[in-house]
Design a protein around this motif. Sequence first.
Motif, PDB file in Angstrom:
ATOM      1  N   PHE A  72      -5.782  14.480   3.856  1.00 45.41           N
ATOM      2  CA  PHE A  72      -6.357  15.125   2.684  1.00 45.41           C
ATOM      3  C   PHE A  72      -5.307  15.954   1.964  1.00 45.41           C
ATOM      4  O   PHE A  72      -4.495  16.636   2.591  1.00 45.41           O
ATOM      5  N   HIS A  73      -5.338  15.864   0.653  1.00 46.73           N
ATOM      6  CA  HIS A  73      -4.625  16.788  -0.227  1.00 46.73           C
ATOM      7  C   HIS A  73      -5.698  17.322  -1.167  1.00 46.73           C
ATOM      8  O   HIS A  73      -6.312  16.554  -1.916  1.00 46.73           O
ATOM      9  N   LYS A  74      -5.943  18.611  -1.065  1.00 45.16           N
ATOM     10  CA  LYS A  74      -7.065  19.231  -1.768  1.00 45.16           C
ATOM     11  C   LYS A  74      -8.331  18.528  -1.309  1.00 45.16           C
ATOM     12  O   LYS A  74      -8.580  18.476  -0.114  1.00 45.16           O
ATOM     13  N   GLU A  75      -9.114  17.919  -2.169  1.00 43.95           N
ATOM     14  CA  GLU A  75     -10.359  17.287  -1.716  1.00 43.95           C
ATOM     15  C   GLU A  75     -10.315  15.775  -1.794  1.00 43.95           C
ATOM     16  O   GLU A  75     -11.354  15.111  -1.798  1.00 43.95           O
ATOM     17  N   LYS A  76      -9.110  15.205  -1.832  1.00 45.82           N
ATOM     18  CA  LYS A  76      -8.955  13.748  -1.855  1.00 45.82           C
ATOM     19  C   LYS A  76      -8.132  13.311  -0.652  1.00 45.82           C
ATOM     20  O   LYS A  76      -7.333  14.073  -0.122  1.00 45.82           O
ATOM     21  N   PHE A  77      -8.348  12.049  -0.235  1.00 44.52           N
ATOM     22  CA  PHE A  77      -7.588  11.526   0.888  1.00 44.52           C
ATOM     23  C   PHE A  77      -6.840  10.264   0.470  1.00 44.52           C
ATOM     24  O   PHE A  77      -7.161   9.623  -0.530  1.00 44.52           O
ATOM     25  N   LEU A  78      -5.831   9.922   1.254  1.00 43.18           N
ATOM     26  CA  LEU A  78      -4.892   8.865   0.907  1.00 43.18           C
ATOM     27  C   LEU A  78      -5.293   7.525   1.505  1.00 43.18           C
ATOM     28  O   LEU A  78      -5.617   7.436   2.693  1.00 43.18           O
ATOM     29  N   VAL A  79      -5.266   6.484   0.655  1.00 47.27           N
ATOM     30  CA  VAL A  79      -5.377   5.105   1.118  1.00 47.27           C
ATOM     31  C   VAL A  79      -4.171   4.337   0.573  1.00 47.27           C
ATOM     32  O   VAL A  79      -3.636   4.682  -0.485  1.00 47.27           O
ATOM     33  N   ILE A  80      -3.749   3.326   1.324  1.00 43.64           N
ATOM     34  CA  ILE A  80      -2.582   2.533   0.937  1.00 43.64           C
ATOM     35  C   ILE A  80      -2.910   1.052   1.066  1.00 43.64           C
ATOM     36  O   ILE A  80      -3.797   0.661   1.821  1.00 43.64           O
ATOM     37  N   LYS A  81      -2.164   0.235   0.316  1.00 45.82           N
ATOM     38  CA  LYS A  81      -2.387  -1.212   0.327  1.00 45.82           C
ATOM     39  C   LYS A  81      -1.082  -1.913   0.650  1.00 45.82           C
ATOM     40  O   LYS A  81      -0.045  -1.621   0.066  1.00 45.82           O
ATOM     41  N   ARG A  82      -1.140  -2.862   1.569  1.00 48.95           N
ATOM     42  CA  ARG A  82       0.055  -3.611   1.975  1.00 48.95           C
ATOM     43  C   ARG A  82       0.625  -4.409   0.813  1.00 48.95           C
ATOM     44  O   ARG A  82      -0.099  -4.882  -0.052  1.00 48.95           O
ATOM     45  N   SER A  83       1.939  -4.574   0.838  1.00 42.66           N
ATOM     46  CA  SER A  83       2.606  -5.357  -0.199  1.00 42.66           C
ATOM     47  C   SER A  83       2.438  -6.843   0.079  1.00 42.66           C
ATOM     48  O   SER A  83       2.113  -7.250   1.193  1.00 42.66           O
ATOM     49  N   ASN A  84       2.691  -7.656  -0.934  1.00 39.39           N
ATOM     50  CA  ASN A  84       2.630  -9.101  -0.763  1.00 39.39           C
ATOM     51  C   ASN A  84       3.610  -9.561   0.301  1.00 39.39           C
ATOM     52  O   ASN A  84       3.349 -10.484   1.058  1.00 39.39           O
ATOM     53  N   MET A  85       4.786  -8.903   0.377  1.00 37.38           N
ATOM     54  CA  MET A  85       5.816  -9.281   1.331  1.00 37.38           C
ATOM     55  C   MET A  85       5.337  -9.083   2.766  1.00 37.38           C
ATOM     56  O   MET A  85       5.600  -9.895   3.640  1.00 37.38           O
ATOM     57  N   ALA A  86       4.612  -8.010   3.021  1.00 33.77           N
ATOM     58  CA  ALA A  86       4.205  -7.674   4.379  1.00 33.77           C
ATOM     59  C   ALA A  86       2.768  -8.075   4.683  1.00 33.77           C
ATOM     60  O   ALA A  86       2.342  -7.998   5.813  1.00 33.77           O
ATOM     61  N   ARG A  87       2.025  -8.492   3.695  1.00 38.58           N
ATOM     62  CA  ARG A  87       0.586  -8.634   3.816  1.00 38.58           C
ATOM     63  C   ARG A  87       0.139  -9.731   4.766  1.00 38.58           C
ATOM     64  O   ARG A  87      -0.706  -9.504   5.603  1.00 38.58           O
ATOM     65  N   GLY A  88       0.663 -10.930   4.644  1.00 35.52           N
ATOM     66  CA  GLY A  88       0.080 -12.027   5.406  1.00 35.52           C
ATOM     67  C   GLY A  88      -1.355 -12.187   4.967  1.00 35.52           C
ATOM     68  O   GLY A  88      -1.639 -12.335   3.795  1.00 35.52           O
ATOM     69  N   ASP A  89      -2.291 -12.114   5.904  1.00 37.51           N
ATOM     70  CA  ASP A  89      -3.704 -12.226   5.540  1.00 37.51           C
ATOM     71  C   ASP A  89      -4.357 -10.849   5.417  1.00 37.51           C
ATOM     72  O   ASP A  89      -5.563 -10.731   5.379  1.00 37.51           O
ATOM     73  N   HIS A  90      -3.539  -9.809   5.353  1.00 37.41           N
ATOM     74  CA  HIS A  90      -4.061  -8.440   5.306  1.00 37.41           C
ATOM     75  C   HIS A  90      -4.103  -7.984   3.847  1.00 37.41           C
ATOM     76  O   HIS A  90      -3.091  -7.646   3.272  1.00 37.41           O
ATOM     77  N   TYR A  91      -5.286  -7.964   3.259  1.00 37.67           N
ATOM     78  CA  TYR A  91      -5.408  -7.597   1.855  1.00 37.67           C
ATOM     79  C   TYR A  91      -6.336  -6.409   1.644  1.00 37.67           C
ATOM     80  O   TYR A  91      -6.817  -6.171   0.558  1.00 37.67           O
ATOM     81  N   ILE A 133      -8.169   9.417  -3.107  1.00 38.23           N
ATOM     82  CA  ILE A 133      -9.547   9.130  -3.491  1.00 38.23           C
ATOM     83  C   ILE A 133     -10.529  10.095  -2.829  1.00 38.23           C
ATOM     84  O   ILE A 133     -10.167  10.830  -1.915  1.00 38.23           O
ATOM     85  N   THR A 134     -11.772  10.039  -3.301  1.00 39.17           N
ATOM     86  CA  THR A 134     -12.865  10.774  -2.671  1.00 39.17           C
ATOM     87  C   THR A 134     -13.761   9.768  -1.946  1.00 39.17           C
ATOM     88  O   THR A 134     -13.636   8.548  -2.145  1.00 39.17           O
ATOM     89  N   LYS A 135     -14.679  10.276  -1.172  1.00 40.34           N
ATOM     90  CA  LYS A 135     -15.630   9.408  -0.480  1.00 40.34           C
ATOM     91  C   LYS A 135     -16.387   8.532  -1.484  1.00 40.34           C
ATOM     92  O   LYS A 135     -16.643   7.358  -1.239  1.00 40.34           O
ATOM     93  N   GLU A 136     -16.707   9.096  -2.640  1.00 42.67           N
ATOM     94  CA  GLU A 136     -17.451   8.354  -3.661  1.00 42.67           C
ATOM     95  C   GLU A 136     -16.632   7.204  -4.251  1.00 42.67           C
ATOM     96  O   GLU A 136     -17.190   6.262  -4.797  1.00 42.67           O
ATOM     97  N   ASP A 137     -15.303   7.266  -4.143  1.00 40.25           N
ATOM     98  CA  ASP A 137     -14.434   6.207  -4.663  1.00 40.25           C
ATOM     99  C   ASP A 137     -14.300   5.009  -3.724  1.00 40.25           C
ATOM    100  O   ASP A 137     -13.748   3.984  -4.114  1.00 40.25           O
ATOM    101  N   LEU A 138     -14.768   5.124  -2.490  1.00 42.53           N
ATOM    102  CA  LEU A 138     -14.539   4.080  -1.489  1.00 42.53           C
ATOM    103  C   LEU A 138     -14.968   2.691  -1.956  1.00 42.53           C
ATOM    104  O   LEU A 138     -14.309   1.702  -1.666  1.00 42.53           O
ATOM    105  N   SER A 139     -16.065   2.612  -2.692  1.00 43.08           N
ATOM    106  CA  SER A 139     -16.580   1.305  -3.120  1.00 43.08           C
ATOM    107  C   SER A 139     -15.653   0.599  -4.112  1.00 43.08           C
ATOM    108  O   SER A 139     -15.773  -0.601  -4.316  1.00 43.08           O
ATOM    109  N   LYS A 140     -14.718   1.328  -4.699  1.00 42.27           N
ATOM    110  CA  LYS A 140     -13.783   0.742  -5.665  1.00 42.27           C
ATOM    111  C   LYS A 140     -12.582   0.077  -4.980  1.00 42.27           C
ATOM    112  O   LYS A 140     -11.773  -0.546  -5.647  1.00 42.27           O
ATOM    113  N   TYR A 141     -12.473   0.242  -3.658  1.00 42.64           N
ATOM    114  CA  TYR A 141     -11.328  -0.271  -2.906  1.00 42.64           C
ATOM    115  C   TYR A 141     -11.806  -1.240  -1.843  1.00 42.64           C
ATOM    116  O   TYR A 141     -12.862  -1.052  -1.241  1.00 42.64           O
TER     117      TYR A 141
END
Length: 141
Positions: free
Chosen positions: A16-35, A111-119
């Motif tokens: 958490f930073h303030k009231e948001k938390f961090l999510v990250i997405k794998r790159s195409n190079m490292a992704r494989g079937d992980h999207y 993001i916030t908890k309410e943003d989860l559905s966008k990811y």
Amino acid sequence: MIRDNRFYIAVKAVIFHKEKFLVIKRSNMARGDHYYWEFPGGRLEFGESVLDTLNRELREEVSISADIIRPLSIWNFMKNKNTEIVGITYLCKTDVDKVKLSFEHEKYAWITKEDLSKYNIHPSVLSDISTWDWENIVGEV
């Protein structure tokens, strides 16, 4: 017949930073079937402590140091028929919001908890998240 079963231990950080938390997405190079979008973290190396692993993974993946508050959840899943991953997700906080991603990741978002559905977050992770006491979590950070 000897089966080639194995398991790994992994750690993840809900930072958490303030009231948001961090999510990250794998790159195409490292992704494989992980999207999926995910929390930063990774596997323990032999002889490494859980907290040392978490700190190392945060430095490597997002170039952030964070205060580790407490474990949020313990989980497991079958990566394939012979590999199980057992994991611990930790609640963390940081004073910095600047992220420098490793080559393994291409995007990040605070993001916030309410943003989860966008990811696109894995259903098993969403199921775990749904059990968390969000009011208490936000109060702790």
